[in-house]
Design an enzyme around this catalytic site. Structure first.
Site, short mmCIF file in Angstrom:
data_model
loop_
_atom_site.label_atom_id
_atom_site.label_comp_id
_atom_site.label_asym_id
_atom_site.label_seq_id
_atom_site.Cartn_x
_atom_site.Cartn_y
_atom_site.Cartn_z
N TYR A 282 0.86 -1.19 0.00
CA TYR A 282 0.00 0.00 0.00
C TYR A 282 0.89 1.23 0.00
O TYR A 282 2.13 1.13 -0.06
CB TYR A 282 -0.93 -0.02 1.23
CG TYR A 282 -2.08 0.97 1.19
CD1 TYR A 282 -2.24 1.91 2.19
CD2 TYR A 282 -3.01 0.95 0.15
CE1 TYR A 282 -3.29 2.83 2.16
CE2 TYR A 282 -4.05 1.85 0.09
CZ TYR A 282 -4.20 2.79 1.11
OH TYR A 282 -5.23 3.68 1.06
N TRP B 160 -11.01 11.06 -2.08
CA TRP B 160 -9.63 11.09 -1.60
C TRP B 160 -8.66 11.61 -2.64
O TRP B 160 -7.67 12.25 -2.30
CB TRP B 160 -9.21 9.72 -1.13
CG TRP B 160 -10.04 9.17 -0.02
CD1 TRP B 160 -10.99 8.19 -0.13
CD2 TRP B 160 -10.03 9.57 1.34
NE1 TRP B 160 -11.57 7.96 1.10
CE2 TRP B 160 -11.00 8.80 2.01
CE3 TRP B 160 -9.29 10.51 2.07
CZ2 TRP B 160 -11.24 8.93 3.38
CZ3 TRP B 160 -9.55 10.65 3.43
CH2 TRP B 160 -10.51 9.87 4.07
N ARG C 262 -6.49 2.40 3.55
CA ARG C 262 -7.22 1.14 3.39
C ARG C 262 -6.40 -0.07 3.83
O ARG C 262 -6.91 -1.19 3.83
CB ARG C 262 -7.66 0.98 1.93
CG ARG C 262 -8.87 1.82 1.58
CD ARG C 262 -9.43 1.40 0.21
NE ARG C 262 -10.80 1.88 0.02
CZ ARG C 262 -11.87 1.28 0.52
NH1 ARG C 262 -11.73 0.21 1.27
NH2 ARG C 262 -13.09 1.75 0.31
#
Ligand code: QPN
Length: 199
Positions: free
Chosen positions: A8, A104, A14
């Site tokens: 990530y 976002w 997330r």
């Protein structure tokens, strides 16, 4: 024990639910954090082109909640019965529905701020009231022990509070649940040692 590699960005975002589950279970994994400037080059190599992904002995799981549900099952935090698992999934999905509303990646700061403010002012109170009603006087959101739904509430509400300090002040039971999750020794240790990022 499989070889786990979580991929990530260098933010909670997330991937943080999976990091909580790894921390709680004590299962070792590679917390691989890519630089935003490298993403355009890496994206074409990722199935479905989105992160986080979790590699399990080279097998790639995509979708953050599929990864989280897999780790929750491996960790015993998915719910003690199929019914409890469904209730935990429903809470996770409810929280995720709200977090997913945020633009976002919006490039226009004025548009971004306007939508954030609208969500935090007009949509968040309904979610918080529903979660407060669901929790009631229970210790955990689902069943008699902690589940990944409790973790997800803490992970996501931490970001809500970055965006709107005081947002949860009218819901002391929800704040107490955050404290209960963050007081779990393995979670407390992770929060202490994790990279300090805004989101
Ligand atoms: C580079 C991407 C990035 O910075 N963010 C995107 C996603 C995100 C952030 C913070 N929370 N969060 C999130 C968490 C859970 C569910 C969800 F939809 C979104 C910040």
């Amino acid at each position: 024990m499989p070889r786990y590699k979580l991929v990530y960005f260098d933010v909670r975002g997330r991937a943080e639910i999976s990091r909580y589950l790894f921390a709680y279970s004590g299962i070792k994994y590679e917390d691989h954090r890519i630089k935003l400037e490298d993403w355009a080059k890496i994206k074409p190599t990722i199935p479905f082109g989105k992160i986080p992904i979790l590699e399990v002995d080279g097998v790639i799981i995509h979708q953050s909640l599929a990864i989280g549900r897999y780790l929750a099952k491996e960790t015993g935090l998915a719910g003690q019965t199929p019914l409890e698992q469904a209730l935990a999934d429903a809470i996770v999905d409810t929280i995720d529905d709200f977090v997913s509303m945020f633009p976002w990646a919006e490039k226009n700061p004025d548009v971004k701020q306007q939508i954030y403010n609208d969500l935090l002012t007009n949509t968040a109170p309904g979610l918080l009231q529903d979660l407060d009603n669901f929790l009631g006087d229970k210790k955990w959101l689902v069943g008699k022990s902690v589940t990944w739904a409790d973790f997800y509430w803490d992970v996501c509400s931490t970001t809500f509070l970055v965006l709107r300090p005081g947002l949860v002040d009218n819901y002391p039971k929800l704040l107490a649940l955050k404290e209960r999750v963050q007081a779990l020794p393995a979670i407390a240790a992770w929060i202490e040692q994790r990279p300090k990022t805004t989101l």
